[in-house]
Enzyme design. Structure first.
Site, PDB file in Angstrom:
ATOM      1  N   HIS A  34      -6.844  -5.367  -1.351  1.00  0.00           N
ATOM      2  CA  HIS A  34      -5.681  -6.171  -1.449  1.00  0.00           C
ATOM      3  C   HIS A  34      -5.714  -7.199  -2.914  1.00  0.00           C
ATOM      4  O   HIS A  34      -6.014  -7.809  -2.322  1.00  0.00           O
ATOM      5  CB  HIS A  34      -5.934  -7.338  -0.342  1.00  0.00           C
ATOM      6  N   HIS A  88       1.209  -1.246   0.135  1.00  0.00           N
ATOM      7  CA  HIS A  88      -0.482  -0.410   0.112  1.00  0.00           C
ATOM      8  C   HIS A  88       0.886   1.257  -0.199  1.00  0.00           C
ATOM      9  O   HIS A  88       0.346   2.321   0.655  1.00  0.00           O
ATOM     10  CB  HIS A  88      -0.882   0.265   1.060  1.00  0.00           C
TER      11      HIS A  88
END
Lengths: 322, 322
Positions: free
Chosen positions: A213, A54
Site C-alpha cells: 500500500h 492490488h
C-alpha cells in the site's frame, strides 16, 4: 503524475465496470462486491477482498475453484462492513462462509463487524487472517501479502471437494503456519486517487521489505544486481521457512515487466540451488500488486503434496496460472 | 535507470533461463529459439519472433494451439537468420513451416534469408507479414504490433485442424486485411541493455501512435481523461475498420497496471456504444508489450464467426486468455 483514468473519484467504479466487460461471467453488486453470476449451490463460500490497487487481486480470483466473492474498497482503503455483509449474504448457501482477510487493522475490524452482523442473521461465518509478511518482526502485526492468493486457491479447492468449514479453516491455518513472503521495490506506487507516490526514492536506491500500500521498506540500500537481491530476500525467508522442498511464488508488483520477473526467477532458482533447496512448484506473475510499483515479492511455502495438488487443480480464473 | 537484471549483456539469456523454469514444457535451443518439448508431429508448424522486450510475446505463445517456435533477438533487435533457420528446422514435420513476421526491415530481411536457406534444404516455408499499425500512413511501412498475437492464435487453430499451408496463409492474409492497431504511451520504455529511455516526455504529456520499440508517437499532446484518449484512437481505427461488429483487444504496454487497463476498457466500450458498434469479443491484458512502458494499444478486427471460434479455442499458453 500521469494515469489512464477518467476521474479520480471514479477509479473503483470504472475499474469494476471494465472488469465486468472483460469477464461477463461476473457480476458487481452493491457497487463494490464482485460475485460469480452462477452462485455456488453447495460447499463453503469464500469471501476475500480489501482495498483496491492490488489487481488482479482480489476480484480476478472470483472464479470456479477460487473465490465466491471479492469485496473491493477504494484504492488502499478497507471496504466497509456493510459491503462485506452484502458479500456474505450473496454467496451463502447454507454451508457456511469463510472470510479470507489480510492482516490490516481496517480490514480485520470491518470483516469482523460484518461477520458479527451475518451471524446475527443466522449465517455461519469463520475467518482466517493472513499475515505472511516476514518483513515485520512482531508476528501479530505482520501484513497479509501475496501468500493470500495461495490461500484463495487452496481454500477454493477444498470447498469444491465438499470440505466442511471447520476443516477448511484448520487446513488453511496449518498451511499459513509455513507461508512467508517479503517484497522489494525500485519505485513507489503512484496512487491515482490522491495523486501521491507511496514514498520518495532516489534513482540509485531500492527498498527491501515494502508493503503493498505504498509503505516504504524497512531498509533502503543501493540497487544491486538481481542475484544479490534474491539472496537477501531468500536469506530472510530462510530464517523461518526451513524446508528443503519448496513452493515458490515470484510476484510482480504491477509495473515490473515479465522479462524482469523471468530474470528474477532464474536467480532465485540459482541461489536456492546453491543452498541445496528444491522448488517443486513455481508461480511467476502479477498476483498481488501495488498499482504500478516496480519490484517483486517472494513467497515460500514448504512443499506438501496435498497442497500442491490443490494449487494445481483447475480454476476458471484467468489470472492464477501464469 | 533501475532494472531487475544481473548484467546488461545477459538480459536475453537470463530471461530465457527464467522462462524455462516457469515453463518446463518448453525448451531453448541455439540460445535463442523457444520450442515445445513435445514437437508437433503433423500440421503446419508456426514460427514467429523478433526482438525481445515484448513479453509475453513471442515465447509465451509457444504452446498447443499457438506457436511451435519463437525466435528471440536481443532487446528490440532482430534475431539473425541462422537462428530463424534453426527454428524452422527444429519444428518442420513435413507439412510446411509458416513464418509470422512483424513488418520491420530487419525482421523481414532475416526471416526471408532463413526461408531461402530452409527452402534450399528442401523445407516448404511460407511467410505472412503483419502490418497492423495504422499510425503509419504508408501501408507498406506499417509496423506489426499487437494484432500479431491474434494471428498466432488463429493460425495455431487452423494448423491443429490440419489446414494446409496454402490455405492458412490465405486465411491469415484475408484476416489481416481487416486488422488495425494504434498505441499510446504516458512513459517511454526503459531499455535495460542500453540504459536509455525510448524517448523523452514531460510529466503532463502523452504520445499517440507510438511503436513498440521506443519509437515516439506521431503526435504529442497534453494528457487527457481516458475517454478522450479512447475516442482519439477509435476514430483513427474507424477510418479503416468500418464493420459495426468488432473483435477488440486492449493491450497493455508492460508497465500499465491491470486496474487502468480495465478503466480503459470501460471507456473504449462506452465510446463504441455511442457510435453504435458492438464488441463481440474482448481481449484485455498484456499481449505485446514494450518493456515497462505505461500505455496501451487498441486493436480492431471485424467480427467473423469462424475467426472468433478460432480465437476462443483452447490453448495451453498461459498468456493468451486474460
Amino acid at each position: 503524475m500521469k494515469k489512464l483514468i477518467q476521474e479520480k473519484t471514479h477509479f473503483l467504479n470504472d475499474m469494476l465496470d471494465g472488469l465486468k466487460i472483460t469477464h461477463p461471467e461476473l457480476d458487481v453488486i452493491a457497487d463494490a462486491v464482485v460475485v460469480r453470476q452462477s452462485k455456488k449451490q453447495s460447499g463453503v463460500a469464500l469471501v476475500s477482498g480489501g482495498g483496491s490497487g492490488h489487481e488482479p487481486a482480489h476480484a480476478g480470483y472470483v472464479a470456479e475453484g477460487m473465490l465466491d466473492a471479492a469485496v473491493c474498497g477504494e484504492v488502499f482503503t478497507s471496504p466497509t462492513p456493510d459491503k462485506v455483509l452484502e458479500a456474505i449474504k450473496a454467496v451463502d448457501n447454507g454451508d457456511g462462509v469463510l472470510l479470507i482477510v489480510k492482516n490490516y487493522a481496517g480490514d480485520v475490524m470491518n470483516f469482523e463487524m460484518a461477520q458479527e452482523m451475518a451471524e446475527m442473521e443466522g449465517i455461519r461465518v469463520e475467518t482466517v487472517i493472513v499475515r505472511d509478511d516476514i518483513a515485520i518482526d512482531v508476528v501479530e502485526q505482520r501484513r497479509g501479502v501475496a501468500g493470500t492468493v495461495l490461500v484463495h486457491k487452496y481454500a477454493g479447492y477444498l470447498s469444491e471437494r465438499g470440505t466442511s468449514i471447520t476443516e477448511i479453516k484448520e487446513k488453511i491455518e496449518a498451511f499459513l503456519e509455513g507461508v512467508r513472503s517479503i517484497g522489494m521495490a525500485l519505485t513507489p506506487p503512484a496512487v491515482p486517487t490522491t495523486g501521491q507516490y507511496g514514498f520518495d526514492i532516489e534513482d540509485t536506491e531500492m527498498e527491501i521489505g515494502i508493503g503493498i500500500h505504498g509503505e516504504k521498506g524497512l531498509e533502503r540500500t543501493a540497487v544491486e544486481p538481481v542475484k544479490a537481491i534474491a539472496k537477501r530476500l531468500i536469506e530472510t525467508l530462510e530464517t523461518e521457512v526451513t524446508a528443503s522442498e519448496l513452493v515458490v511464488m515470484v510476484n510482480g508488483m504491477g509495473g515490473t515487466p515479465l522479462s524482469e520477473l523471468n530474470i528474477v526467477t532464474k536467480y532465485v532458482s540459482e541461489v536456492l540451488e546453491e543452498k541445496g533447496k528444491t522448488v517443486k512448484r513455481w508461480f511467476i506473475g502479477d498476483y498481488m500488486t501495488s498499482l504500478d510499483m516496480q519490484g517483486f515479492s517472494l513467497t515460500f511455502a514448504p512443499y506438501d503434496k496435498a497442497v500442491v495438488e490443490a494449487l494445481n487443480a483447475p480454476t476458471t480464473s484467468h489470472y492464477f496460472n501464469n
